[in-house]
Design an enzyme around this catalytic site. Structure first.
Site, PDB file in Angstrom:
ATOM      1  N   SER A  90       0.876  -1.177   0.000  1.00  0.00           N
ATOM      2  CA  SER A  90       0.000   0.000   0.000  1.00  0.00           C
ATOM      3  C   SER A  90       0.910   1.224   0.000  1.00  0.00           C
ATOM      4  CB  SER A  90      -0.840  -0.001   1.291  1.00  0.00           C
ATOM      5  OG  SER A  90      -1.524   1.221   1.474  1.00  0.00           O
ATOM      6  N   TYR A 128      -2.313  -1.087  10.445  1.00  0.00           N
ATOM      7  CA  TYR A 128      -2.308  -1.458   9.023  1.00  0.00           C
ATOM      8  C   TYR A 128      -0.930  -1.191   8.402  1.00  0.00           C
ATOM      9  CZ  TYR A 128      -3.986  -1.278   4.106  1.00  0.00           C
ATOM     10  OH  TYR A 128      -4.181  -1.473   2.763  1.00  0.00           O
TER      11      TYR A 128
HETATM   12  N1  LIG Z   1      -8.619  -0.170  -1.606  1.00  0.00           N
HETATM   13  C1  LIG Z   1      -7.573   0.584  -1.348  1.00  0.00           C
HETATM   14  O1  LIG Z   1      -7.665   1.845  -1.325  1.00  0.00           O
HETATM   15  C2  LIG Z   1      -6.234  -0.046  -1.087  1.00  0.00           C
HETATM   16  C3  LIG Z   1      -5.098   0.779  -1.052  1.00  0.00           C
HETATM   17  C4  LIG Z   1      -3.859   0.216  -0.825  1.00  0.00           C
HETATM   18  C5  LIG Z   1      -3.734  -1.141  -0.646  1.00  0.00           C
HETATM   19  N2  LIG Z   1      -4.843  -1.935  -0.670  1.00  0.00           N
HETATM   20  C6  LIG Z   1      -4.648  -3.377  -0.490  1.00  0.00           C
HETATM   21  O2  LIG Z   1      -5.175  -4.039  -1.611  1.00  0.00           O
HETATM   22  C7  LIG Z   1      -5.457  -5.393  -1.272  1.00  0.00           C
HETATM   23  C8  LIG Z   1      -6.833  -5.758  -1.796  1.00  0.00           C
HETATM   24  O3  LIG Z   1      -7.812  -5.013  -1.085  1.00  0.00           O
HETATM   25  P1  LIG Z   1      -9.061  -4.349  -1.791  1.00  0.00           P
HETATM   26  O4  LIG Z   1      -8.976  -2.904  -1.527  1.00  0.00           O
HETATM   27  O5  LIG Z   1      -9.198  -4.825  -3.178  1.00  0.00           O
HETATM   28  O6  LIG Z   1     -10.242  -4.892  -0.850  1.00  0.00           O
HETATM   29  P2  LIG Z   1     -11.454  -5.909  -1.152  1.00  0.00           P
HETATM   30  O7  LIG Z   1     -12.045  -6.186   0.203  1.00  0.00           O
HETATM   31  O8  LIG Z   1     -12.339  -5.371  -2.199  1.00  0.00           O
HETATM   32  O9  LIG Z   1     -10.725  -7.212  -1.681  1.00  0.00           O
HETATM   33  C9  LIG Z   1      -9.943  -8.016  -0.817  1.00  0.00           C
HETATM   34  C10 LIG Z   1     -10.317  -9.471  -0.999  1.00  0.00           C
HETATM   35  O10 LIG Z   1      -9.503 -10.253  -0.106  1.00  0.00           O
HETATM   36  C11 LIG Z   1     -10.321 -11.274   0.438  1.00  0.00           C
HETATM   37  N3  LIG Z   1      -9.769 -11.764   1.698  1.00  0.00           N
HETATM   38  C12 LIG Z   1      -9.797 -11.160   2.909  1.00  0.00           C
HETATM   39  N4  LIG Z   1      -9.223 -11.943   3.827  1.00  0.00           N
HETATM   40  C13 LIG Z   1      -8.812 -13.057   3.184  1.00  0.00           C
HETATM   41  C14 LIG Z   1      -8.149 -14.233   3.605  1.00  0.00           C
HETATM   42  N5  LIG Z   1      -7.805 -14.443   4.887  1.00  0.00           N
HETATM   43  N6  LIG Z   1      -7.844 -15.160   2.671  1.00  0.00           N
HETATM   44  C15 LIG Z   1      -8.194 -14.975   1.371  1.00  0.00           C
HETATM   45  N7  LIG Z   1      -8.851 -13.898   0.923  1.00  0.00           N
HETATM   46  C16 LIG Z   1      -9.152 -12.953   1.831  1.00  0.00           C
HETATM   47  C17 LIG Z   1     -11.684 -10.637   0.619  1.00  0.00           C
HETATM   48  O11 LIG Z   1     -12.730 -11.595   0.709  1.00  0.00           O
HETATM   49  C18 LIG Z   1     -11.781  -9.763  -0.627  1.00  0.00           C
HETATM   50  O12 LIG Z   1     -12.434 -10.447  -1.679  1.00  0.00           O
HETATM   51  C19 LIG Z   1      -5.321  -5.479   0.245  1.00  0.00           C
HETATM   52  O13 LIG Z   1      -4.069  -6.062   0.557  1.00  0.00           O
HETATM   53  C20 LIG Z   1      -5.346  -4.033   0.683  1.00  0.00           C
HETATM   54  O14 LIG Z   1      -4.669  -3.839   1.908  1.00  0.00           O
HETATM   55  C21 LIG Z   1      -6.084  -1.420  -0.889  1.00  0.00           C
END
Ligand SMILES: NC(=O)c1ccc[n+]([C@@H]2O[C@H](COP(=O)([O-])OP(=O)(O)OC[C@H]3O[C@@H](n4cnc5c(N)ncnc54)[C@H](O)[C@@H]3O)[C@@H](O)[C@H]2O)c1
Length: 274
Positions: free
Chosen positions: A139, A152
């Site tokens: 991130s 986080y």
């Molecule tokens: N959305 C943002 O602004 C943002 C910014 C920076 C980083 N991220 C990172 O991006 C990654 C994806 O997140 P996102 O924003 O797409 O969220 P999201 O919730 O839309 O997608 C994340 C997916 O991971 C799955 N998940 C959660 N725990 C799990 C587990 N124990 N085993 C397997 N799957 C699991 C969830 O069911 C979900 O489908 C994460 O690592 C998050 O920290 C997101």
């Protein structure tokens, strides 16, 4: 990797958000894709929309046994794996002084052990075949930090550090490494992090602090396309937003200033035992 068509990608957390965006971009590049997620119904919906070249697989990335079982299912279906995206992750906004230890454990188990388990289960395969690429989702919070993101960012800084070391470790083994550091992306992160939280790590507190405004973020598919570019070009840092430049610079300048101040006050340490 030079050529993605016909190769196999495994994407964790691909039932939603950034993982879904990466999976769609990989499929558009001609890859076969394993849509791995703890939420199997979301994974199945994404896989069905991608057709025969995609399968859904249930995985809990916080369990090594579950990640190994998912790897075996991927190998059974497609015969090999070339691209692993350790992307599944969760968010909790909490100040450290009132966070519960279960909040810490949940984030570390998914965000950090999830990546560690992916590396442990898949890296030997990639090294043995002498070809492959690992993308770890950190991130912008893996490069800069601040409240109420302390828990986080602890996990995301660790993912950046792991990825930097891994890059050097496999540089001569035909395996590429990238670390994805997005700013806000329009996903289900805030709601899904609580929906899939196991009871044993439920501190009873929903996110205690205002959540980041992910709805104002960029599209997950845009991020996925940037990830595919990075894989093709072997770029390490995948930076999807440029508006954090001043904060990143401030952090790095702080470290450089401290190095200079040390040398000025105590003299150079180079050439003598610490
Ligand atoms: N959305 C943002 O602004 C943002 C910014 C920076 C980083 N991220 C990172 O991006 C990654 C994806 O997140 P996102 O924003 O797409 O969220 P999201 O919730 O839309 O997608 C994340 C997916 O991971 C799955 N998940 C959660 N725990 C799990 C587990 N124990 N085993 C397997 N799957 C699991 C969830 O069911 C979900 O489908 C994460 O690592 C998050 O920290 C997101």
């Amino acid at each position: 990797m030079q050529d993605l068509a016909g190769k196999v990608a495994v994407v964790t957390g691909a039932g939603s958000g950034i993982g879904e965006g990466i999976a769609r971009a990989a499929a558009a590049a001609g890859m076969k894709v394993v849509i791995a997620d703890i939420d199997i119904s979301k994974a199945q919906t994404v896989a069905a929309s991608l057709g025969e070249g995609a399968i859904a697989c249930k995985v809990d990335v916080s369990s090594l046994a579950s990640v190994e079982a998912m790897r075996d299912a991927a190998l059974q279906r497609f015969g090999s794996v070339h691209l692993l995206c350790n992307n599944a992750g969760v968010w909790i906004g909490a100040m450290m002084h009132d966070a519960d230890i279960k909040d810490w454990q949940y984030l570390i188990n998914v965000n950090l052990y999830g990546v560690i388990h992916g590396v442990k289960a898949f890296l030997p395969l990639l090294v043995e075949q002498g070809e492959g690429h690992i993308v770890n989702t950190a991130s912008m919070g893996g490069l800069i930090s601040g409240p109420p993101e302390g828990l986080y960012t602890t996990t995301k800084f660790a993912v950046v550090g792991l990825s930097e070391a891994l890059l050097m470790e496999v540089a001569d083994k035909g395996v590429g490494v990238s670390v994805l550091c997005p700013g806000l992306v329009n996903t289900n992160l805030i709601t899904q992090s609580f929906a899939v939280r196991p009871d044993e790590f439920n501190s009873g507190i929903d996110h205690q602090q205002p959540a980041p405004d992910v709805a104002n973020g960029i599209s997950p598919l845009n991020v996925g396309e940037q990830v595919m570019d990075a894989v093709l070009e072997s770029s390490f840092y995948v930076i999807t937003h440029d508006e954090y430049r001043d904060i990143v610079a401030m952090r790095h300048e702080g470290i450089l200033d401290a190095l200079d101040a040390h040398a000025k006050r105590y003299g150079s340490t180079s050439g003598r035992a610490l």
